[in-house]
Design an enzyme around this catalytic site. Structure first.
Site, PDB file in Angstrom:
ATOM      1  N   ALA A 153       0.849  -1.204   0.000  1.00  0.00           N
ATOM      2  CA  ALA A 153       0.000   0.000   0.000  1.00  0.00           C
ATOM      3  C   ALA A 153       0.873   1.238   0.000  1.00  0.00           C
ATOM      4  O   ALA A 153       1.862   1.318   0.751  1.00  0.00           O
ATOM      5  CB  ALA A 153      -0.908   0.008   1.228  1.00  0.00           C
TER       6      ALA A 153
ATOM      7  N   GLU B 147      13.393  -4.475  14.981  1.00  0.00           N
ATOM      8  CA  GLU B 147      14.854  -4.397  14.900  1.00  0.00           C
ATOM      9  C   GLU B 147      15.323  -3.182  14.108  1.00  0.00           C
ATOM     10  O   GLU B 147      16.325  -2.535  14.446  1.00  0.00           O
ATOM     11  CB  GLU B 147      15.388  -5.684  14.255  1.00  0.00           C
ATOM     12  CG  GLU B 147      16.888  -5.787  14.209  1.00  0.00           C
ATOM     13  CD  GLU B 147      17.515  -5.841  15.594  1.00  0.00           C
ATOM     14  OE1 GLU B 147      17.349  -6.848  16.283  1.00  0.00           O
ATOM     15  OE2 GLU B 147      18.180  -4.858  15.986  1.00  0.00           O
TER      16      GLU B 147
ATOM     17  N   VAL C 161      16.107   0.797  15.445  1.00  0.00           N
ATOM     18  CA  VAL C 161      17.299   1.342  16.120  1.00  0.00           C
ATOM     19  C   VAL C 161      18.558   0.895  15.382  1.00  0.00           C
ATOM     20  O   VAL C 161      18.792  -0.297  15.205  1.00  0.00           O
ATOM     21  CB  VAL C 161      17.373   0.877  17.597  1.00  0.00           C
ATOM     22  CG1 VAL C 161      18.603   1.484  18.270  1.00  0.00           C
ATOM     23  CG2 VAL C 161      16.114   1.262  18.358  1.00  0.00           C
TER      24      VAL C 161
ATOM     25  N   ILE D  68      22.165  -2.831  12.248  1.00  0.00           N
ATOM     26  CA  ILE D  68      22.850  -3.466  13.388  1.00  0.00           C
ATOM     27  C   ILE D  68      21.808  -4.178  14.263  1.00  0.00           C
ATOM     28  O   ILE D  68      20.840  -3.562  14.682  1.00  0.00           O
ATOM     29  CB  ILE D  68      23.573  -2.409  14.264  1.00  0.00           C
ATOM     30  CG1 ILE D  68      24.545  -1.580  13.434  1.00  0.00           C
ATOM     31  CG2 ILE D  68      24.269  -3.067  15.440  1.00  0.00           C
ATOM     32  CD1 ILE D  68      25.193  -0.435  14.216  1.00  0.00           C
TER      33      ILE D  68
ATOM     34  N   GLY E 245      18.982   8.844   1.028  1.00  0.00           N
ATOM     35  CA  GLY E 245      17.883   8.104   1.689  1.00  0.00           C
ATOM     36  C   GLY E 245      18.102   7.876   3.168  1.00  0.00           C
ATOM     37  O   GLY E 245      17.436   7.041   3.770  1.00  0.00           O
TER      38      GLY E 245
ATOM     39  N   GLU F 249      15.171  11.330   7.793  1.00  0.00           N
ATOM     40  CA  GLU F 249      13.743  11.145   8.030  1.00  0.00           C
ATOM     41  C   GLU F 249      12.951  12.030   7.074  1.00  0.00           C
ATOM     42  O   GLU F 249      13.480  13.007   6.528  1.00  0.00           O
ATOM     43  CB  GLU F 249      13.402  11.524   9.476  1.00  0.00           C
ATOM     44  CG  GLU F 249      14.019  10.624  10.504  1.00  0.00           C
ATOM     45  CD  GLU F 249      13.660   9.161  10.286  1.00  0.00           C
ATOM     46  OE1 GLU F 249      12.469   8.809  10.289  1.00  0.00           O
ATOM     47  OE2 GLU F 249      14.579   8.345  10.090  1.00  0.00           O
TER      48      GLU F 249
ATOM     49  N   LYS G 107      15.255   6.588  19.502  1.00  0.00           N
ATOM     50  CA  LYS G 107      15.958   5.302  19.576  1.00  0.00           C
ATOM     51  C   LYS G 107      16.489   5.032  20.986  1.00  0.00           C
ATOM     52  O   LYS G 107      16.378   3.909  21.491  1.00  0.00           O
ATOM     53  CB  LYS G 107      17.108   5.289  18.560  1.00  0.00           C
ATOM     54  CG  LYS G 107      16.610   5.340  17.115  1.00  0.00           C
ATOM     55  CD  LYS G 107      17.736   5.668  16.153  1.00  0.00           C
ATOM     56  CE  LYS G 107      17.282   5.693  14.708  1.00  0.00           C
ATOM     57  NZ  LYS G 107      18.255   6.296  13.790  1.00  0.00           N
TER      58      LYS G 107
ATOM     59  N   GLY H 279      19.646   3.920   5.418  1.00  0.00           N
ATOM     60  CA  GLY H 279      19.662   3.561   4.001  1.00  0.00           C
ATOM     61  C   GLY H 279      18.820   2.318   3.756  1.00  0.00           C
ATOM     62  O   GLY H 279      18.549   1.535   4.678  1.00  0.00           O
TER      63      GLY H 279
END
Ligand code: NDP
Ligand code: HSE
Length: 443
Positions: free
Chosen positions: A48, A134, A137, A141, A192, A195, A210, A307
């Site tokens: 969507a 995941e 943050v 990583i 990219g 925010e 975060k 990214g």
């Protein structure tokens, strides 16, 4: 919501921008490897976004393209909703609607979880579904899994990290290439990393989202975004980056959370770090998080923090986890925030005034006798001990001679330091606002 082993898991992607598209491509590119790991084929059945024509151009004909996110999250053929649209409204309503419809959710939306995570995780528990995050943050990583699982035997003492790729990229470009702030930000946006609203990055808000999540997972406290002390990089001056460098330090925007005797520290601010320290050497959009546990000691996690592909790596890993968990009873799910909800406490977040750290001060002063004595007297009266004082030539052509004094202090309580700064500022010889930065060593 149980899936027999081998049944394809049907995914609905809500949002098909930088991360959504990368996740879609990664699922296709590594399809065989992912199926070998999960035991299920992961199939995107619907996506969507408002611009449906753009979406149609990016996905296979077999994938349904919707303009309405609500239709996607309640879609009868979607098992797992992957929320990659960002923002609070309507993302919150749609995530809750997905949970209410009995769907598992994977999201990269740290803003949503920092503000409404307590409610969202509680709702997911009630409904017996997973909300995995995941990617929220430090991009690629796996720090969430690390805090929830890998370090679960430890009493965590502190976590400190470079957890915003955009600002680390900007600081690196400014320092290494002499780029100005806006050109460096424009590059980060083009790549990219930033925010949708880049003020979230540069004002430290994204890092605050975060670190609020990390703090909850490290110490078993509620997510307390509203208690994070936040300073971004927009007030940083080139002179301070230069002086820091000359003194053997590098300035990084850090998210820091520490367990101290009377509560938890929770803060985001530019920080002087010794140049040779591990965190200081993290450049460009790379992120790094140090976690110190009582048993393991200091540990370091490093990787791409922003990214499409790196973030998609975390998103798809979450989808894989969810696919495995679909056969498990909810009682066997690891708690989303690492601690059993009944054991979460309301550990107080220390007011910033009570935080103890050491400082870098820069004072533009009249270049005349007795100035240093006045300044050091103010510090001495408050028992703030000096580590170093350096005088530097001021830039510019001013009629009266002025100079920059750089003062490094030993540890002091921030409230006391604020009083000292106010007293210094009141002196006639101090001719510009005093610059104060915090200095830390994490080893
Ligand atoms: P983008 O802006 O690139 O993509 C957002 C997508 O969501 C677009 O496809 C947009 O399409 C769609 N969208 C937005 N609003 C709506 C709506 N109301 N209804 C339907 N679709 C909507 O964002 P990113 O991919 O960069 O970020 C997505 C999430 O991932 C955010 O939460 C972000 O914080 C997080 N994240 C991003 C990282 C990054 O490096 N970019 C890293 C880690 C996390 P359209 O405008 O056509 O509706
Ligand atoms: N805007 C964020 C950053 C994306 O620059 O780190 C990753 O969360």
């Amino acid at each position: 919501m149980s899936a027999s082993r081998g049944r394809p898991i049907r995914l609905g992607l809500l949002g098909l921008g930088t991360v959504g598209l990368a996740a879609y491509d990664l699922l296709r590119r590594n399809q065989d490897e992912i199926t070998r790991r999960s035991g299920h084929a992961l199939q995107v059945v619907a996506v969507a976004r408002r611009d449906t024509q753009a979406a149609r151009r990016c996905v296979d004909d077999s994938v349904q393209v919707l303009a309405d996110g609500h239709a996607l999250v309640t879609h009868a053929e979607v098992d797992v909703v992957v929320e990659l649209m960002g923002g609070i409204d309507p993302a919150k309503q749609w995530v809750l609607a997905a949970i209410d419809a009995g769907k598992h959710v994977v999201t990269a939306n740290k803003a949503l979880l920092a503000l409404h995570g307590n409610e969202i995780f509680a709702r997911a528990r009630e409904r017996g579904v997973v909300v995995a995050f995941e990617a929220a943050v430090a991009g690629g990583i796996p720090i969430i899994k690390t805090l929830r699982e890998g370090l679960s035997a430890n009493r965590i003492q502190w976590v400190a990290g470079i957890i915003n790729g955009t600002t680390n990229f900007i600081l690196t470009q400014m320092r290494q290439k002499g780029l100005d702030f806006s050109s460096a930000l424009a590059q980060a946006q083009a790549l990219g990393y930033a925010e949708a609203d880049p003020t979230f990055d540069i004002e430290g808000v994204d890092a605050a989202h975060k670190i609020a999540l990390v703090s909850a997972m490290a110490f078993g406290v509620r997510v307390q975004f509203d208690r994070v002390h936040v300073e971004g990089i927009t007030q940083l001056q080139a002179a301070d980056m230069r002086y820091a460098e000359q003194l053997g330090y590098r300035i990084k925007l850090l998210g820091i959370t520490k367990r101290v005797d009377n509560g938890v520290e929770l803060r985001v601010h530019p920080t002087l770090l010794p140049q040779r320290s591990l965190l200081a050497s993290v450049e460009d959009a790379m992120n790094a998080v140090m976690v110190c546990g009582d048993a393991v000691g200091s540990t370091l996690y490093y990787g791409k923090g922003a990214g499409g592909d790196p973030t998609a790596s975390a998103v798809v890993a979450d989808v894989l986890d969810v696919a495995r968990l679909m056969d498990a009873d909810a009682v066997h799910h690891a708690p989303a925030l690492a601690f059993q909800p009944s054991a979460v406490d309301d550990g107080p977040v220390l007011p910033q005034d009570e935080v103890v750290t050491s400082y870098y001060l820069r004072l533009r002063v009249r270049d005349e006798a007795g100035v240093l004595a006045q300044l050091t007297a103010i510090l001495a009266q408050r028992h703030i001990s000096l580590d170093a004082v350096i005088q530097r030539e001021a830039q510019g052509d001013e009629a009266t001679p002025h100079t920059d004094l750089i003062v490094l202090t030993h540890a002091a309580r921030e409230g006391v330091m604020n009083q000292a700064i106010a007293a210094m500022q009141a002196l006639d010889v101090v001719v510009q606002p005093v610059v104060r930065l915090r200095r830390e060593v994490f080893a």
